[in-house]
Design a protein around this motif. Structure first.
Motif, PDB file in Angstrom:
ATOM      1  N   VAL A 165       0.822  -1.202  -0.054  1.00  0.00           N
ATOM      2  CA  VAL A 165       0.055   0.042  -0.113  1.00  0.00           C
ATOM      3  C   VAL A 165       0.907   1.431   0.078  1.00  0.00           C
ATOM      4  N   TYR A 166       1.995   1.221   0.966  1.00  0.00           N
ATOM      5  CA  TYR A 166       2.795   2.487   0.737  1.00  0.00           C
ATOM      6  C   TYR A 166       3.540   2.572  -0.828  1.00  0.00           C
ATOM      7  N   GLU A 167       3.724   1.553  -1.382  1.00  0.00           N
ATOM      8  CA  GLU A 167       4.524   1.734  -2.614  1.00  0.00           C
ATOM      9  C   GLU A 167       3.391   2.189  -3.601  1.00  0.00           C
ATOM     10  N   GLU A 168       2.018   2.008  -3.334  1.00  0.00           N
ATOM     11  CA  GLU A 168       0.900   2.493  -4.338  1.00  0.00           C
ATOM     12  C   GLU A 168       1.014   4.096  -4.076  1.00  0.00           C
ATOM     13  N   ILE A 169       0.969   4.458  -2.609  1.00  0.00           N
ATOM     14  CA  ILE A 169       0.841   5.838  -2.199  1.00  0.00           C
ATOM     15  C   ILE A 169       2.122   6.607  -2.883  1.00  0.00           C
ATOM     16  N   ALA A 170       3.315   5.883  -2.860  1.00  0.00           N
ATOM     17  CA  ALA A 170       4.520   6.461  -3.422  1.00  0.00           C
ATOM     18  C   ALA A 170       4.609   6.694  -4.885  1.00  0.00           C
ATOM     19  N   GLU A 171       3.952   5.669  -5.700  1.00  0.00           N
ATOM     20  CA  GLU A 171       3.643   5.707  -7.155  1.00  0.00           C
ATOM     21  C   GLU A 171       2.866   7.064  -7.458  1.00  0.00           C
ATOM     22  N   LEU A 172       1.834   7.151  -6.613  1.00  0.00           N
ATOM     23  CA  LEU A 172       0.770   8.409  -6.908  1.00  0.00           C
ATOM     24  C   LEU A 172       1.421   9.712  -6.495  1.00  0.00           C
ATOM     25  N   LEU A 173       2.336   9.558  -5.667  1.00  0.00           N
ATOM     26  CA  LEU A 173       3.137  10.936  -5.030  1.00  0.00           C
ATOM     27  C   LEU A 173       3.994  11.276  -6.464  1.00  0.00           C
ATOM     28  N   ASP A 174       4.925  10.392  -7.051  1.00  0.00           N
ATOM     29  CA  ASP A 174       5.582  10.604  -8.080  1.00  0.00           C
ATOM     30  C   ASP A 174       4.971  10.877  -9.485  1.00  0.00           C
ATOM     31  N   GLU A 175       3.889  10.137  -9.724  1.00  0.00           N
ATOM     32  CA  GLU A 175       3.387  10.322 -11.014  1.00  0.00           C
ATOM     33  C   GLU A 175       2.810  11.572 -11.266  1.00  0.00           C
ATOM     34  N   ASP A 176       1.645  12.352 -10.565  1.00  0.00           N
ATOM     35  CA  ASP A 176       1.147  13.438 -10.848  1.00  0.00           C
ATOM     36  C   ASP A 176       1.828  14.691  -9.996  1.00  0.00           C
ATOM     37  N   LYS A 177       2.645  15.610 -10.441  1.00  0.00           N
ATOM     38  CA  LYS A 177       3.034  16.728  -9.528  1.00  0.00           C
ATOM     39  C   LYS A 177       1.790  17.605  -9.288  1.00  0.00           C
ATOM     40  N   ALA A 178       1.914  18.198  -7.931  1.00  0.00           N
ATOM     41  CA  ALA A 178       1.041  19.314  -7.678  1.00  0.00           C
ATOM     42  C   ALA A 178       1.790  20.392  -6.685  1.00  0.00           C
ATOM     43  N   ASN A 179       1.165  21.411  -6.739  1.00  0.00           N
ATOM     44  CA  ASN A 179       1.727  22.537  -5.572  1.00  0.00           C
ATOM     45  C   ASN A 179       1.815  21.978  -4.022  1.00  0.00           C
ATOM     46  N   PHE A 180       0.336  21.283  -3.891  1.00  0.00           N
ATOM     47  CA  PHE A 180       0.369  21.031  -2.500  1.00  0.00           C
ATOM     48  C   PHE A 180      -0.240  19.601  -2.791  1.00  0.00           C
ATOM     49  N   THR A 181       0.257  18.789  -1.248  1.00  0.00           N
ATOM     50  CA  THR A 181      -0.022  17.427  -1.580  1.00  0.00           C
ATOM     51  C   THR A 181      -0.549  16.928   0.021  1.00  0.00           C
ATOM     52  N   ILE A 182      -1.709  16.452   0.043  1.00  0.00           N
ATOM     53  CA  ILE A 182      -2.361  15.839   1.289  1.00  0.00           C
ATOM     54  C   ILE A 182      -2.398  14.371   0.889  1.00  0.00           C
ATOM     55  N   VAL A 183      -2.108  13.472   2.082  1.00  0.00           N
ATOM     56  CA  VAL A 183      -2.067  12.069   2.231  1.00  0.00           C
ATOM     57  C   VAL A 183      -3.127  11.846   3.611  1.00  0.00           C
ATOM     58  N   MET A 184      -3.930  11.263   3.555  1.00  0.00           N
ATOM     59  CA  MET A 184      -4.982  11.208   4.554  1.00  0.00           C
ATOM     60  C   MET A 184      -5.697   9.875   4.580  1.00  0.00           C
ATOM     61  N   GLY A 185      -6.242   9.525   5.867  1.00  0.00           N
ATOM     62  CA  GLY A 185      -6.980   8.373   5.799  1.00  0.00           C
ATOM     63  C   GLY A 185      -6.776   7.399   7.037  1.00  0.00           C
ATOM     64  N   ASP A 186      -7.142   6.106   7.210  1.00  0.00           N
ATOM     65  CA  ASP A 186      -6.987   5.247   8.367  1.00  0.00           C
ATOM     66  C   ASP A 186      -5.863   4.680   7.994  1.00  0.00           C
ATOM     67  N   PHE A 187      -4.759   4.841   8.920  1.00  0.00           N
ATOM     68  CA  PHE A 187      -3.467   4.227   8.807  1.00  0.00           C
ATOM     69  C   PHE A 187      -3.318   3.130   9.431  1.00  0.00           C
ATOM     70  N   ASN A 188      -4.385   2.734  10.653  1.00  0.00           N
ATOM     71  CA  ASN A 188      -4.087   1.617  11.296  1.00  0.00           C
ATOM     72  C   ASN A 188      -2.833   1.511  12.260  1.00  0.00           C
ATOM     73  N   ALA A 189      -2.277   2.757  12.372  1.00  0.00           N
ATOM     74  CA  ALA A 189      -1.072   2.867  13.208  1.00  0.00           C
ATOM     75  C   ALA A 189      -1.107   3.951  14.289  1.00  0.00           C
ATOM     76  N   LYS A 190      -0.230   3.799  15.352  1.00  0.00           N
ATOM     77  CA  LYS A 190      -0.329   4.554  16.251  1.00  0.00           C
ATOM     78  C   LYS A 190       1.422   5.248  16.111  1.00  0.00           C
ATOM     79  N   VAL A 191       1.359   6.698  16.005  1.00  0.00           N
ATOM     80  CA  VAL A 191       2.552   7.310  16.096  1.00  0.00           C
ATOM     81  C   VAL A 191       3.215   7.992  17.435  1.00  0.00           C
ATOM     82  N   GLY A 192       2.045   8.080  18.349  1.00  0.00           N
ATOM     83  CA  GLY A 192       2.255   8.622  19.724  1.00  0.00           C
ATOM     84  C   GLY A 192       2.964   9.871  19.548  1.00  0.00           C
TER      85      GLY A 192
END
Length: 531
Positions: A165-192
């Motif tokens: 899934v992280y590879e999919e996100i990375a591909e989208l980040l690389d494919e279409d350039k934009a001035n502002f980028t937001i990545v959001m959602g349910d990460f099922n992770a606790k960063v603390g």
């Protein structure tokens, strides 16, 4: 062995729309009248992410829209929509619902709900799987915003699935350039909470403890220059957690909003009164884009700093730095390390950006005047023809001499200042060579510009990619041991070994500027490294 990822086709934004007629309602009909006509700039945008648990039935969708009617929103990223396939639907309310899920089952799925007032600003929508979707918005004539909605696997799934899934996100980040980028959602992770000042992707207002998936999220965020914005805003604890267990005894923060431009986020909060029966809570971020400031940044970025002129006003530059840092000194102990560094880089750039008028033309004004005279000459007689020929010879001789003199002077400056020879060569050249053809893997010659760029990109991706795992060294530190502050001499030695003329990092601060900053820069850098 991990399953192969499925490539999902993207849906054109004009497909899948129902006809506008009875059932749309007055607001819906008016909103649909020019649905795909661009609206004005989106200066303020409110973005939410929500694990809705299901939008399979009409009742679920009705419930969601009713709850959204009580809050301010523009875009809602959705997890677990549980709708099959990839679809775009205009709802009776006039809002647009984009969803992407598996064709064979109603499990998982992600999507977006776009408010009807900004529906026309959506440029494209794309799903790479039932866990990752993306929309791109036009927020001004020259600026775009990319929003990626994700739904990471739970702890019961293998790490390989999470990495995919992280590879999919990375591909989208690389494919279409934009001035502002937001990545959001349910990460099922606790960063603390932030563990030390090196974790610049986190703010100082995290909650709870970190788990292994949290480490993976922070590793990805750091590699992509993203900040976890939930942790940058001080809120009461009941406004921070985003999920609770069925028995209500466990509450964790596992839904996040990340961005590469934290300066545009004015607030991130969990809405505790928004409720559709899900075990997750809605996270909302408010954004404000200062287009005037963005234009000035673009101008400053494109306008090259006159480093040579800066060398001749070192005293003035260093005095300005000392005065400005003296004003900021009182705030250092009360601020976050990220804020301190941002103020440092901004101060350095502001003081260094004072420019003096300079001509970079290799030709003198006298020669330019002769060229102007040649343009005005009218050749009507034999005498005029002879005079015109002699003037052309004079101009060519002067141009050769002056260009050679200019080039010699620049080379001498490069040797004296120990600057980059390659950079000087580029400055003195008449232009850049471009590829007009390239040989493909099958031996065919490619002339198409886009295909050439794509082949070069793939080549360097393979060249610099590595799948060799290297264990990070474990350094044991005594908690009671005092760490020696970084000294000015250490910084001076490191800076002395750095070469001039190199490209800056993301902060746009040149090595040349740091070198010319003198003792005041060394002192500030030593303090930053010691914090």
């Amino acid at each position: 062995m991990a399953a192969q990822r499925k490539k999902w086709p993207s849906v054109p934004i004009s497909s899948g729309l129902p006809s506008y007629g009875s059932g749309c309602g007055k607001e819906g009909a008016e909103g649909a009248k020019n649905l795909w006509a661009r609206t004005g700039s989106l200066k303020d945008v409110t973005i939410c992410t929500y694990n809705v648990r299901s939008l399979l039935g009409e009742d679920r969708l009705y419930d969601l829209e009713k709850e959204l009617g009580n809050i301010t929103w523009d875009i809602v990223g959705l997890c677990e929509v549980r709708r099959r396939g990839e679809h775009l639907q205009q709802l009776k309310s006039g809002h647009l619902l984009y969803t992407g899920g598996k064709e064979e089952s109603s499990i998982g799925g992600v999507g977006f709900l776009i408010h009807k007032t900004i529906a026309s600003n959506v440029i494209s929508y794309k799903s790479t799987s039932d866990r990752v979707s993306q929309i791109i918005l036009k927020i001004s004539k020259k600026q775009t915003m990319k929003i990626i909605q994700v739904y990471l696997p739970t702890s019961s799934h293998a790490d390989e699935e999470v990495d995919m899934v992280y590879e999919e996100i990375a591909e989208l980040l690389d494919e279409d350039k934009a001035n502002f980028t937001i990545v959001m959602g349910d990460f099922n992770a606790k960063v603390g909470k932030r563990e030390d000042n090196s974790e610049m992707m986190l703010g100082k207002f995290g909650i709870g403890t970190r788990n292994d998936r949290g480490d993976r999220l922070l590793e990805f965020a750091s590699s992509r220059g993203l900040k976890v914005m939930n942790s940058f805003f001080k809120k009461k604890e009941y406004r921070k957690w985003t999920w609770q267990s069925p028995n209500g005894t466990t509450r964790n923060e596992i839904d996040f909003i990340l961005t590469n431009r934290p300066d545009i986020i004015t607030d991130v909060s969990v809405l505790n009164r928004f409720n559709t029966g899900s075990d997750h809570r809605l996270v909302r971020a408010k954004m404000h884009v200062n287009f005037k400031l963005e234009r000035s940044k673009l101008i400053r970025k494109n306008a090259s700093l006159n480093v040579d002129k800066l060398k001749h006003r070192k005293d003035e530059f260093q005095l300005q730095l000392r005065n400005r840092f003296q004003v900021l000194q009182d705030e250092v102990n009360q601020e976050d390390i990220n804020d301190i560094y941002n103020k440092f880089s901004h101060t350095v750039q502001t003081c260094a950006l004072k420019r003096e008028n300079q001509t970079t033309d290799k030709i003198t004004k006298e020669t330019l005047d002769l060229m102007g005279k040649r343009r005005q000459m009218k050749v009507s007689t034999q005498k005029d023809s002879i005079e015109y020929t002699e003037l052309c010879k004079t101009i060519r001789k002067r141009m050769k001499r002056e260009i050679r003199s200019f080039n010699i002077k620049k080379v001498q400056e490069t040797i004296t200042n120990d600057s980059s020879y390659k950079a000087t060569k580029r400055k003195l050249s008449s232009g850049k060579s471009q590829l007009i053809a390239i040989k493909g893997e099958d031996g065919s010659v490619i002339h198409d510009r886009d295909q050439i760029i794509n082949h070069v990109k793939i080549f360097f991706q393979h060249l610099y990619s590595s799948k060799v795992h290297v264990d990070a060294p474990i350094i044991a530190l005594d908690a009671d041991e005092d760490i020696t502050p970084v000294g000015v001499d250490e910084v001076a030695k490191a800076l002395q070994e750095m070469k001039r003329g190199k490209a800056p990092g993301s902060d746009e601060v040149l090595v040349d500027v740091l070198k010319d900053g003198g003792d005041v820069i060394l002192e500030q850098l030593a303090k930053l490294f010691t914090l």
